[in-house]
Scaffold this active site. Sequence first.
Site, PDB file in Angstrom:
ATOM      1  N   CYS A 227       0.796  -1.235   0.000  1.00 22.74           N
ATOM      2  CA  CYS A 227       0.000   0.000   0.000  1.00 22.74           C
ATOM      3  C   CYS A 227       0.829   1.285   0.000  1.00 22.74           C
ATOM      4  CB  CYS A 227      -1.001  -0.003   1.150  1.00 22.74           C
ATOM      5  SG  CYS A 227      -0.258  -0.090   2.779  1.00 22.74           S
TER       6      CYS A 227
ATOM      7  N   CYS B 180      -3.343  -2.733  -0.924  1.00 28.13           N
ATOM      8  CA  CYS B 180      -2.294  -3.613  -0.408  1.00 28.13           C
ATOM      9  C   CYS B 180      -1.890  -4.709  -1.386  1.00 28.13           C
ATOM     10  CB  CYS B 180      -2.731  -4.217   0.926  1.00 28.13           C
ATOM     11  SG  CYS B 180      -3.144  -2.943   2.140  1.00 28.13           S
TER      12      CYS B 180
ATOM     13  N   LYS C 274      -5.977  -9.161  11.130  1.00 32.40           N
ATOM     14  CA  LYS C 274      -5.873  -7.714  10.964  1.00 32.40           C
ATOM     15  C   LYS C 274      -7.221  -7.194  10.500  1.00 32.40           C
ATOM     16  CE  LYS C 274      -3.493  -4.117   8.378  1.00 32.40           C
ATOM     17  NZ  LYS C 274      -2.400  -3.771   7.482  1.00 32.40           N
TER      18      LYS C 274
ATOM     19  N   ARG D 107      -1.865   6.111   8.216  1.00 37.77           N
ATOM     20  CA  ARG D 107      -2.000   6.317   6.768  1.00 37.77           C
ATOM     21  C   ARG D 107      -1.534   7.711   6.387  1.00 37.77           C
ATOM     22  NH1 ARG D 107      -7.632   3.033   5.783  1.00 37.77           N
ATOM     23  NH2 ARG D 107      -6.799   1.033   6.532  1.00 37.77           N
TER      24      ARG D 107
ATOM     25  N   LYS E 139      -4.277  -7.276  15.337  1.00 39.70           N
ATOM     26  CA  LYS E 139      -4.167  -5.840  15.110  1.00 39.70           C
ATOM     27  C   LYS E 139      -5.515  -5.264  14.731  1.00 39.70           C
ATOM     28  CE  LYS E 139      -2.223  -2.659  11.830  1.00 39.70           C
ATOM     29  NZ  LYS E 139      -1.652  -2.481  10.559  1.00 39.70           N
TER      30      LYS E 139
ATOM     31  N   SER F 223      -1.653   3.178  15.508  1.00 38.59           N
ATOM     32  CA  SER F 223      -1.485   4.630  15.489  1.00 38.59           C
ATOM     33  C   SER F 223      -2.645   5.396  16.124  1.00 38.59           C
ATOM     34  CB  SER F 223      -1.268   5.095  14.047  1.00 38.59           C
ATOM     35  OG  SER F 223      -2.384   4.736  13.241  1.00 38.59           O
TER      36      SER F 223
END
Length: 326
Positions: free
Chosen positions: A123, A131, A196, A206, A249, A275
């Site tokens: 990505c 991705c 994920k 991102r 995740k 994040s």
Amino acid sequence: MAFFPQLRLRRLRRTDALRRMVRETEIRVTDLIYPLFVTHGRAVKREIESLPGNYHFSADKLPGEVTEIAKLGIPAIILFGLPETKDELGSGAYASKGVVQQAIRQIKKTAPDLVVITDVCMCEYTSHGHCGAVVDGCVDNDSSLELIAKTALSHAEAGADIVAPSDMMDGRVAAIRRSLDQGGFQNTPIMAYAAKYASAFYGPFREAAGSAPQFGDRRSYQMDPPNVREALREVALDVEEGADMVMVKPALAYLDVIRRVRERFDHPLAAYNVSGEYAMLKAAARNGWIDEKQAALEVLTAIKRAGADLILTYHAKDAAGWLSVR
Ligand code: PBG
């Protein structure tokens, strides 16, 4: 005897020394993995606005940073790359002189014992920001596998210690294992981003990695947040295909998933404190609404208590400092 007033749970909470003696979960600096963003260019060390306290580094600026990380006792980093140019097939991801490949060589020269993990995904390198490869407007599973396997191999060739596919294509772990083995990297482990989710908590990343999809979203390959049985199937599949370690995740909104994976599988389990989780805490702390150190250590401890062995976190450097003076 088993009841109040003879029984008082507060007895063992009375002093710090007593609390430490009966503490069930403790994070160690060796549990932590620190994400690092490497960019093209020279002499770049730029703070990432959406991830305060984290930076974009050009390869030549990495020696100072990795020396500091190693000195803190953090055993491993995970690398993400920001290439100068992007194209349809993400060729920058598997270029032998790509940003990540150059960074790995630089790091290995400076801190040979620091474990270098690489995020294996397309990505950040594709013009469309997905991705994998896009065919007829859809992210095509099978043709993506070749690109992903090539990328993992190029990381290993540059000196990566562990490769970590985060693309969520079906069959990628087997494809990577095959390509590593054929390339002579039988000893390079795969840490699979096994469960994920298509999460809103990746927003700041991102922005940091310039990897937002240019059309649509990632819901056709990343998992649907309400599902947990499906996570167990994803993990089972990756393990079957040869994953040495697995990951859940995000972490914080998925502690139950971590727990379920821990109970079913004996593989080393990592969790990604992503994040958005970091940015929320940071923003609240900056407003004076929570105590950053207490809150961050509470979060990391909770992730470990849920069953994670390893935690990928933007708090790693701070946490290493806090843990050493406690
Ligand atoms: C690449 C990748 C992402 C993250 C790690 N690897 C972004 C995404 O899937 O969109 C997110 C990490 C974070 O939010 O901290 N696919």
